[in-house]
Motif scaffolding. Structure first.
Motif, mmCIF file in Angstrom:
data_model
loop_
_atom_site.group_PDB
_atom_site.id
_atom_site.type_symbol
_atom_site.label_atom_id
_atom_site.label_comp_id
_atom_site.label_asym_id
_atom_site.label_seq_id
_atom_site.Cartn_x
_atom_site.Cartn_y
_atom_site.Cartn_z
ATOM 1 N N GLU A 334 0.769 -1.347 -0.015
ATOM 2 C CA GLU A 334 0.062 -0.095 -0.052
ATOM 3 C C GLU A 334 0.797 1.126 0.164
ATOM 4 O O GLU A 334 1.789 1.399 1.073
ATOM 5 C CB GLU A 334 -0.912 0.079 1.121
ATOM 6 N N ASP A 382 -13.924 -2.321 -0.871
ATOM 7 C CA ASP A 382 -13.796 -1.760 0.720
ATOM 8 C C ASP A 382 -13.928 -3.091 1.617
ATOM 9 O O ASP A 382 -12.715 -3.190 2.404
ATOM 10 C CB ASP A 382 -14.587 -0.815 0.809
ATOM 11 N N SER A 387 -8.028 -1.567 -1.562
ATOM 12 C CA SER A 387 -7.805 -0.163 -1.757
ATOM 13 C C SER A 387 -7.090 0.754 -2.908
ATOM 14 O O SER A 387 -6.385 -0.329 -3.632
ATOM 15 C CB SER A 387 -7.156 0.412 -0.361
#
Ligand SMILES: Cc1ncc(COP(=O)(O)O)c(C=O)c1O
Length: 419
Positions: A334, A382, A387
């Motif tokens: 991420e 979600d 994401s």
């Protein structure tokens, strides 16, 4: 194909090269030929009658265990050779069936084991195509499909206890692309508590056949996108299903003949030729990925690295230690800065290629939310933790430090671009 087994037990690496193909049946060829015939000549009308009786389950198979060949949509030598070589690679397996893609394998399992009025339970996330298949085909056909969050034993137990006419459980572990692991043994115990017992199928694409062995943890079926590690070079679409109980595979072969989704002769030959190196490739790729993941986890631009050796959740660690021997070569990161930063990272890669798929010898990097998993609703994405800032990396066999440099350079370049 007639089996030529050594007289003593050998390990998978040996069996994959020595069992399942008898050169004497093919003019002594050391490597199996490609049998491109769509149909097979019977030596008598009685033999034709017997072959059809066998395939329809009205007569036992011939004494060497092989079904007589009739027509290539039902079976052909190259599919049999690949299947015979897949079996020793999957611990606990006794039979295999090959399909013309991973999706073909999955749809055949779903349609093969769901009957009128039945329901299924599946872990979420699944590979986007599988989840889409459930929404687009399985649910509209009238089957009820209950999703449970990957790794959540309590939700799994509740779903299995409450589902009416439960016939099938489908688990993908680790899940693509979050790497969340689900407890195979626990799901098997939940199945065992129901009468009639539902079939437990595990999509083992991400860690199998080398690092995770679902049949040893109570699963009934192991499913593969053989396009990935089994094929290994991003040049082939294939699927496979393996089981301890040959009757389950026999049932799937019957479905496969009707759906017409057997792996074709050339593709079976290519898949077969890759099987002896799957453990070599997966070991190298997993070592590469672990070195890279553990270093990227310390990078200031990376919020989180999703990778089995970096799990922090006690339950995830417990499941990993119980069922995965090595962490594998898929990781997700991420990146700080959301979708723009993720796209910049992809744009600036020089070694890793911005492509979907995984498991090949070359490193592939993708943005699941806008590609492989884009069929899912925003709510499902979600809920699954997919994401905007999540980037999936399938690490190949390149040198790990070249890859690490590529990733850190791409992060730096992406950052400069936004200054
Ligand atoms: C975990 C998993 N299962 C199944 C599939 C579908 O396989 P295929 O693309 O070979 O049809 C994929 C494809 O990416 C996958 O990642």
């Amino acid at each position: 194909m007639k089996q030529t087994k050594p007289s003593y037990r050998v390990r998978p690496e040996t069996a994959v090269l020595t069992s399942g193909f008898d050169p004497q049946l093919s003019v002594g060829a050391a490597r199996p030929p490609v049998y491109r015939s769509s149909t097979y000549v019977f030596h008598s009308p009685e033999a034709a009658e017997r072959a059809f009786e066998t395939v329809l389950g009205r007569a036992p198979a011939s004494s060497d265990g092989g079904a007589d060949l009739i027509y290539a949509r039902l079976n052909h030598p190259n599919a049999q050779i690949a299947e015979d070589h897949l079996v020793p690679l999957e611990r606990g397996a006794d039979a295999a069936a090959v399909f013309n893609s991973g999706m073909a394998a999955i749809v055949t399992v779903l349609l093969g084991f769901l009957e009128r009025g039945g329901s299924m339970v599946y872990t979420r996330p699944l590979y986007g195509g599988t989840q889409h298949l459930i929404h687009q085909i399985i649910e509209p056909l009238g089957f009820v499909a209950h999703a449970v969050p990957a790794g959540d034993n309590r939700a799994m137990r509740a779903a299995v206890e409450q589902a009416e006419s439960l016939q099938l459980i489908l688990i993908e572990t680790p899940a693509n692309p979050t790497l969340t692991m689900s407890d195979i043994r626990f799901a098997a115990d939940c199945c065992a508590a129901r009468d009639p017992r539902p079939v437990l199928a595990v999509d083992n694409t991400l860690l199998g056949p080398t690092f995770q062995h679902p049949l040893l943890h109570g699963a009934d079926l192991v499913i593969y996108s053989a396009t990935k590690f089994l094929g290994g070079f991003s040049d082939l679409l294939a699927g496979a299903v393996l089981a301890r109980d040959p009757r389950l595979i026999q049932h799937l072969r019957g479905m496969r003949a009707l759906l017409g989704n057997i792996l074709q002769a050339d593709e079976s030959w290519i898949l077969d030729s890759r099987l002896s190196t799957v453990a070599l490739r997966m070991n190298r790729q997993s070592k590469n990925a672990q070195r890279i993941a553990e270093r990227l986890a310390r990078h200031p631009k990376i919020r989180r690295v999703l990778y089995p050796s970096l799990f922090e959740d006690a339950d995830q660690i417990r499941i990993r230690d119980a069922q995965a021997e090595f962490p594998g070569s898929l990781l997700s990161i991420e990146i700080d800065g959301g979708k723009a930063a993720a796209f910049d990272f992809l744009r600036n890669l020089r070694i890793g290629r911005n492509a979907v798929s995984l498991g090949g010898v070359e490193t592939l990097v993708s943005h699941p939310r806008t590609t492989t998993h884009s069929e899912l609703s925003a709510e499902e994405l979600d809920a699954a933790g997919i994401s905007d800032s999540l980037v999936r990396i399938s690490v190949g066999t390149e040198h790990w430090s070249d890859l690490l440099n590529d990733f850190t350079n791409a992060l730096a370049a992406a950052d400069r671009g936004r200054e």
